[in-house]
Scaffold this active site. Structure first.
Site, PDB file in Angstrom:
ATOM      1  N   HIS A  83      39.441  40.044  39.152  1.00 57.66           N
ATOM      2  CA  HIS A  83      39.870  39.337  40.315  1.00 57.66           C
ATOM      3  C   HIS A  83      39.452  40.451  41.363  1.00 57.66           C
ATOM      4  CE1 HIS A  83      43.797  42.111  40.131  1.00 57.66           C
ATOM      5  NE2 HIS A  83      43.543  42.004  41.528  1.00 57.66           N
ATOM      6  N   ASP A 219      41.698  40.684  32.648  1.00 56.09           N
ATOM      7  CA  ASP A 219      41.382  40.714  33.930  1.00 56.09           C
ATOM      8  C   ASP A 219      40.318  42.180  34.007  1.00 56.09           C
ATOM      9  OD1 ASP A 219      41.302  40.846  36.779  1.00 56.09           O
ATOM     10  OD2 ASP A 219      43.319  40.471  36.925  1.00 56.09           O
ATOM     11  N   SER A 649      44.818  47.774  41.839  1.00 54.72           N
ATOM     12  CA  SER A 649      44.050  46.868  40.808  1.00 54.72           C
ATOM     13  C   SER A 649      42.728  47.389  40.490  1.00 54.72           C
ATOM     14  CB  SER A 649      43.793  45.484  41.521  1.00 54.72           C
ATOM     15  OG  SER A 649      44.939  44.832  41.242  1.00 54.72           O
TER      16      SER A 649
END
Ligand code: ARG
Ligand code: ASP
Length: 714
Positions: A83, A219, A649
């Site tokens: 992402h 991810d 992230s």
């Protein structure tokens, strides 16, 4: 009795920064070292941050201005989340070469795709520069003067720090400006996309599973940094060579179990750990509900369109991901705050602070004044929230905004530049207008209508007007505006000069925008807002300083501010609600359980299924020592008690030896209030197990050459 009571109260305060809470400054990690070792760490604080030697921090990257990455090879290869790389993966994708859907794997260096605009930043060193930044500030200095002095000192210090080097320096305030640190950075600008799994792996579970556990999202994506012949940052060039980092992470194949020590090393963006009850109330119970409702409207229309065609899915994927991300997080945040009685808890600690502050000239008025400042700020903040979430919701209104700039251009020259840009963007806009206008028109009408019903768009009709009448007015605005008429608009722009400004301003779209804008950005309101905001900054500085004085034994961590931090904790399950216990890890079996060929987010790749059916996991599978005959399992994700936030992230999740065991990518929904209030019972970060990542690269994608670059430890 009274003394005993206050003693008990005081000891309760002394531990008020909870176990596992905190995002610590790498340079000052010595203060946490004993605690980290007690928690299980086997390396030292110096292995993590050391100014004189290559250390783990040299393997960490700030990915653009909002994610983290980490080097895993001595040839500049780094990992981050899917992402995080999303917009680069989409921008290289077309309906014919749909890397987003099908994945992308560079099988040789020459296939790696340049990503203009993408930066990878390495921290060279950091330094406490508080004294120098505040040089010239006295207790008598006004806020305005303080800001000017600080700004000019910062200019001087940073300029001196990087003179004669290719480094860039920034200085950031900590604890609301009680302290300042300088960061000297090396910014790389030739960054290329190396690999990304297909969407139904990299975004498996989509926005439905986002912020949730149990999770099965693969991810991750991979990039490579290129440098010039001297290993220094350089703009993209075919002659650049893979960058040789000072340090890359070793990867552990040993896996994780409940109770294991872990730490996360990355760039958390923003937290508001020390704000008062008024701020928590404003965020959780006033602003969040408004934003959530307005985004529900937008998402409804985009999702409908995305289910209609592959082209529309691609068109809206990135924006929907970002709208939905906040939408869902705020729901969890508000619920979490209320479950924890967050507002009351804050009030309780404010009462204790006030008791301590009474009689102290420096502190006694801080909280009452903060309260007053929030009273002034709140109504305007609400109005601005409506403006950003409702007025700005549609492309129609954001295009209106740019055409309004044209109408305000003061010279024909200035206008000509704008016209050229507008004509280009309009052309692009109109290329799929027939489909898009349905979505955009609906969003425009519904969001404005919502705002009007809430009382924030009186210009659409006073109370008592019927909703139908307002709706009709909005429809007329949309349909009557030349901004939605390709031919008319481009023709109008063709011979544009400032003499035509009046005609442009008279367009119904510009008129509506003007009304909305002048209501929200009214000069008096704006100045009240600015002064309230400045007061809050100043008072928070005192409040935090006071809290530290009141509890000298507590190691206060500074709020996240997109600087490099370490968070540590343990792999641990939790109880999200009565009767439910979440185990701390997930496996490939869970992907098969979620499989649903009819739902986009739960389609499982046939190749992944084949590998699952054959239990063909290579060296990455997990064999249960107690039941080896059951065959290997493929671990997918795990959760831990590391305190993280947006920006973390892609951060490496490391084990007691400082080896990579996972990639941080999310938090559990029940704990998303952790930006405001951390609760060790509920707050968990979600990590991708590095073994799943390697399995995907090697066994699924057949890109073993990339794994071969890495340093694996069995
Ligand atoms: N919630 C994660 C974060 O805040 C992941 C967001 C991207 N994924 C998504 N399905 N929208 O960044
Ligand atoms: N998903 C977030 C990020 O992109 C991480 C989080 O908010 O926990 O940084």
């Amino acid at each position: 009795m009274k003394r005993l009571l206050s003693f008990v109260l005081f000891s309760a305060l002394a531990v008020s920064v909870l176990a596992d809470e905190g995002m610590w400054i790498p340079m000052l990690l010595g203060r946490n070292e004993a605690d980290m070792k007690k928690a299980g760490m086997r390396i030292s604080a110096k292995d993590i941050y050391d100014i004189n030697n290559a250390c783990l921090k040299d393997a960490i990257i700030l990915f653009n201005q909002g994610c983290t990455g980490e080097y895993v090879s001595d040839e500049g290869l780094f990992l981050t989340n899917h992402h995080c790389g999303y917009s680069y993966i989409t921008s290289h994708s077309t309906v014919e070469h749909d890397y987003l859907t099908n994945g992308f794997w560079a099988m040789s260096r020459s296939e790696e795709l340049p990503c203009p605009g993408l930066t990878a930043t390495r921290l060279v060193r950091m330094e406490d520069v508080t004294d120098r930044v505040l040089d010239g500030v006295t207790p008598q200095t006004t806020e305005g003067e303080r800001a000017a002095i600080v700004e000019s000192n910062i200019q001087k210090i940073t300029a001196a720090a990087v003179a004669g080097t290719h480094y860039k320096a920034i200085i950031k305030p900590f604890y609301y400006g009680n302290q300042y640190f300088m960061y000297v950075n090396e910014v790389f600008t030739d960054v290329r996309l190396v690999g990304a799994p297909p969407s139904n792996i990299g975004k498996f579970g989509g926005d439905t599973d986002n912020w949730m556990w149990p999770r099965h999202t693969g991810d991750f994506s991979m990039f490579r940094v290129y440098a010039d012949k001297d290993n220094k940052p350089a703009p993209y060039s075919a002659d650049n060579k893979p960058y040789k980092p000072l340090k890359h992470l070793e990867i552990s194949l040993k896996g994780v179990k409940e109770g294991d020590f872990t730490f996360v090393f990355g760039y958390p963006g923003t937290t508001q750990r020390y704000v008062t009850s008024d701020a928590v109330e404003l965020a959780a119970n006033i602003e969040n509900p408004i934003r959530i409702d307005l985004r529900t409207i937008r998402l409804k229309h985009y999702n409908k369109a995305m289910n209609q065609s592959a082209a529309q899915r691609l068109k809206y994927a990135s924006r929907v991901a970002s709208i939905a991300n906040g939408w869902k997080k705020w729901q969890g945040e508000t619920q979490g705050i209320n479950r924890l009685k967050g507002v009351e808890k804050k009030k309780e600690s404010e009462r204790r602070f006030q008791q301590w502050a009474d009689g102290k000239a420096e502190y006694r008025d801080v909280l009452p004044q903060l309260h007053k400042a929030y009273e002034r700020l709140r109504p305007i903040e609400v109005e601005l929230t409506y403006f950003s979430e409702a007025v700005r919701a549609s492309d129609f209104m954001s295009r209106t905004r740019s055409h309004r700039e044209l109408a305000n251009a003061s010279t024909d020259n200035e206008a000509a530049d704008m016209v050229a840009k507008l004509k280009k963007s309009n052309e692009k806009y109109f290329s799929d207008f027939a489909e898009h206008t349905v979505v955009d028109r609906a969003i425009f009408i519904e969001t404005f209508l919502y705002m009007w019903k809430a009382g924030y768009a009186p210009y659409l009709g006073e109370q008592g007007t019927s909703a139908d009448a307002v709706k009709a007015k909005l429809e007329k605005t949309y349909d009557g505006s030349m901004l939605n008429n390709s031919e008319k608009l481009q023709k109008f722009l063709d011979g544009y000069n400032t003499g035509k400004a009046k005609k442009l301003s008279d367009d119904p779209a510009l008129k509506l925008y003007e009304q909305a804008y002048s209501l929200a950005y009214d000069a008096t309101k704006l100045s009240t807002y600015r002064s309230a905001y400045a007061d809050i900054q100043r008072l928070m500085r005192s409040y935090v300083k006071g809290m530290m004085e009141m509890q000298p034994d507590v190691n206060f961590f500074p709020d996240a501010n997109l600087t490099l931090r370490v968070a540590y904790g343990h792999v641990e399950g939790f109880r999200p609600r009565d009767g439910v216990y979440y185990k701390p890890y997930s496996t490939l079996q869970g992907i098969m359980e979620k499989e649903n060929p009819d739902i986009y987010d739960y389609v499982v790749e046939p190749k992944l299924k084949r590998l699952y059916n054959r239990q063909d996991y290579g060296r990455y599978g997990y064999l249960d020592p107690v039941h080896p005959d059951a065959g290997p399992d493929m671990p997918v994700g795990f959760i831990a008690t590391n305190h993280t936030t947006g920006g973390n992230s892609g951060s490496p999740v490391l084990d007691a030896d400082g080896r990579l065991i996972g990639l941080n990518f999310d938090r559990c929904w029940e704990g998303t209030m952790s930006d405001l209030l951390f609760d060790p019972d509920y707050c968990r970060n979600i990590c991708l197990d590095i073994r799943y990542c390697l399995f995907l690269i090697d066994k699924f994608a057949g890109a073993k050459h990339l794994v071969d670059e890495m340093t694996l430890v069995e």
